[in-house]
Design a protein around this motif. Structure first.
Motif, PDB file in Angstrom:
ATOM      1  N   LEU A  37       8.376 -74.175  35.017  1.00 13.31           N
ATOM      2  CA  LEU A  37       9.450 -73.493  34.739  1.00 13.31           C
ATOM      3  C   LEU A  37      10.205 -72.638  34.857  1.00 13.31           C
ATOM      4  N   ARG A  38       9.261 -71.290  36.479  1.00 15.40           N
ATOM      5  CA  ARG A  38      10.171 -70.927  36.772  1.00 15.40           C
ATOM      6  C   ARG A  38      10.422 -71.528  37.991  1.00 15.40           C
ATOM      7  N   GLY A  39      10.514 -72.620  38.144  1.00 16.46           N
ATOM      8  CA  GLY A  39      11.009 -73.335  39.252  1.00 16.46           C
ATOM      9  C   GLY A  39      12.440 -73.842  38.797  1.00 16.46           C
ATOM     10  N   HIS A  40      13.044 -74.315  37.484  1.00 11.41           N
ATOM     11  CA  HIS A  40      13.674 -74.638  36.361  1.00 11.41           C
ATOM     12  C   HIS A  40      14.679 -73.603  37.609  1.00 11.41           C
ATOM     13  N   GLU A  41      14.059 -72.030  36.442  1.00 11.04           N
ATOM     14  CA  GLU A  41      14.727 -71.572  36.225  1.00 11.04           C
ATOM     15  C   GLU A  41      15.201 -70.915  37.354  1.00 11.04           C
ATOM     16  N   ASN A  80      11.645 -79.038  26.153  1.00 11.51           N
ATOM     17  CA  ASN A  80      11.979 -78.090  25.290  1.00 11.51           C
ATOM     18  C   ASN A  80      12.458 -77.069  26.342  1.00 11.51           C
ATOM     19  N   HIS A  81      11.711 -75.719  27.232  1.00  4.53           N
ATOM     20  CA  HIS A  81      12.392 -75.559  27.896  1.00  4.53           C
ATOM     21  C   HIS A  81      13.464 -75.470  28.633  1.00  4.53           C
ATOM     22  N   LEU A  82      13.228 -76.755  29.605  1.00  4.98           N
ATOM     23  CA  LEU A  82      14.442 -77.302  30.026  1.00  4.98           C
ATOM     24  C   LEU A  82      15.937 -77.029  29.542  1.00  4.98           C
ATOM     25  N   PHE A  86      19.517 -74.772  29.483  1.00  5.52           N
ATOM     26  CA  PHE A  86      20.620 -75.713  29.276  1.00  5.52           C
ATOM     27  C   PHE A  86      21.450 -74.785  28.364  1.00  5.52           C
ATOM     28  N   ARG A  87      21.387 -74.707  28.121  1.00  3.59           N
ATOM     29  CA  ARG A  87      22.095 -73.552  26.770  1.00  3.59           C
ATOM     30  C   ARG A  87      21.787 -72.276  27.417  1.00  3.59           C
ATOM     31  N   TYR A  88      20.961 -71.569  28.132  1.00  6.81           N
ATOM     32  CA  TYR A  88      21.349 -70.459  28.732  1.00  6.81           C
ATOM     33  C   TYR A  88      22.380 -70.498  29.345  1.00  6.81           C
ATOM     34  N   PHE A  89      22.108 -71.515  30.683  1.00  9.13           N
ATOM     35  CA  PHE A  89      23.245 -72.180  31.794  1.00  9.13           C
ATOM     36  C   PHE A  89      24.795 -72.264  30.983  1.00  9.13           C
ATOM     37  N   ASP A 116      22.500 -78.763  19.080  1.00 11.01           N
ATOM     38  CA  ASP A 116      23.603 -77.611  18.970  1.00 11.01           C
ATOM     39  C   ASP A 116      23.971 -78.107  20.464  1.00 11.01           C
ATOM     40  N   ILE A 117      23.165 -78.795  22.067  1.00  4.55           N
ATOM     41  CA  ILE A 117      23.290 -78.862  22.772  1.00  4.55           C
ATOM     42  C   ILE A 117      24.872 -79.716  23.546  1.00  4.55           C
ATOM     43  N   GLN A 118      24.706 -80.701  22.427  1.00  2.77           N
ATOM     44  CA  GLN A 118      26.152 -81.858  22.156  1.00  2.77           C
ATOM     45  C   GLN A 118      27.288 -80.960  21.972  1.00  2.77           C
TER      46      GLN A 118
END
Length: 243
Positions: A37-41, A80-82, A86-89, A116-118
């Protein structure tokens, strides 16, 4: 995220459209004994680098492979983390992208994403629709084979309805029914992490695209990596099947 488009003043050709397969987040984390998950961040910062770099070089179109249709088979925790990333970014960058003149599009099965992402996707598209300095396309829940199959269904329906004759189906007709109909085909495709495959990304559109494969893991991607790939592209003789 300041974007100031300007064409390179030298003689090396600059690609109009760059597509990137952002690969290596998990391996970046593993090398540091961190959770995937840290890699995705950390990969989110590389997205900012790519957008800034394309703006600085005068690249007109940038398409990023953010989440494939096959990625849904990953562990639920990672998915879920991804989604949270996406929401955060999207929430964090929407103002910066809009103010920098970046128009943001999305391709893929967006309806499969959380509601919500849609909604965020639609908000970003609406907020940036009149921008033109850089056209950023984000592939979310995207698979090229599914995209091509969808285009074939649309064409078949038009043939059945008498709106299109089978004899008139050609490469241009198919291209107009793809999700990328408003985009030129990529001139340059970059894949990070040393892997050398398309992974179901823009299969139709990359018929004559130049490929550059970088050993750099995506979280380590910086403007210098983009410049190196563009220089490699500029050194090639694109013949498009001709002599």
């Amino acid at each position: 995220m300041e974007v100031v488009p300007q064409r390179d003043s030298g003689h090396e050709p600059i690609p109009e459209h760059v597509a990137i397969i952002m690969d290596g987040n998990g391996r970046w984390a593993s090398k540091r004994s961190l959770q995937r998950l840290r890699g995705h961040e950390q990969g989110a910062e590389a997205v900012r680098e790519a957008v800034r770099g394309c703006g600085d070089l005068g690249i007109r179109y940038l398409t990023l492979f953010a989440f494939s249709s096959e990625n849904w088979s990953r562990p639920v925790e990672e998915i879920n983390h991804l989604m949270g990333l996406f929401r955060y970014f999207f929430n964090k960058e929407i103002n910066a992208l809009s103010e920098a003149g970046v128009k943001v599009n999305f391709i893929g099965n967006i309806n499969r994403l959380p509601e919500d992402i849609q909604s965020l996707v639609e908000e970003i598209k609406l907020r940036t629709q009149h921008n033109s300095k850089l056209i950023l396309t984000i592939a979310l829940s995207y698979g090229s084979q599914s995209e091509i199959a969808g285009a074939m269904r649309q064409i078949a329906e038009k043939v059945e309805a008498g709106e299109l004759a089978a004899r008139d189906i050609c490469e241009e007709v198919i291209a107009r029914h793809l999700e990328t109909a408003d985009l030129p085909d990529p001139d340059l495709l970059i894949r990070t992490s040393g892997e050398k495959r398309l992974s179901n990304f823009l299969l139709w559109q990359c018929a004559y695209t130049e490929f550059v494969f970088l050993d750099t893991l995506w979280p380590d991607f910086r403007k210098d990596d983009l410049i190196a790939a563009v220089r490699e592209y500029g050194s090639r003789n694109r013949r498009f099947g001709a002599v």
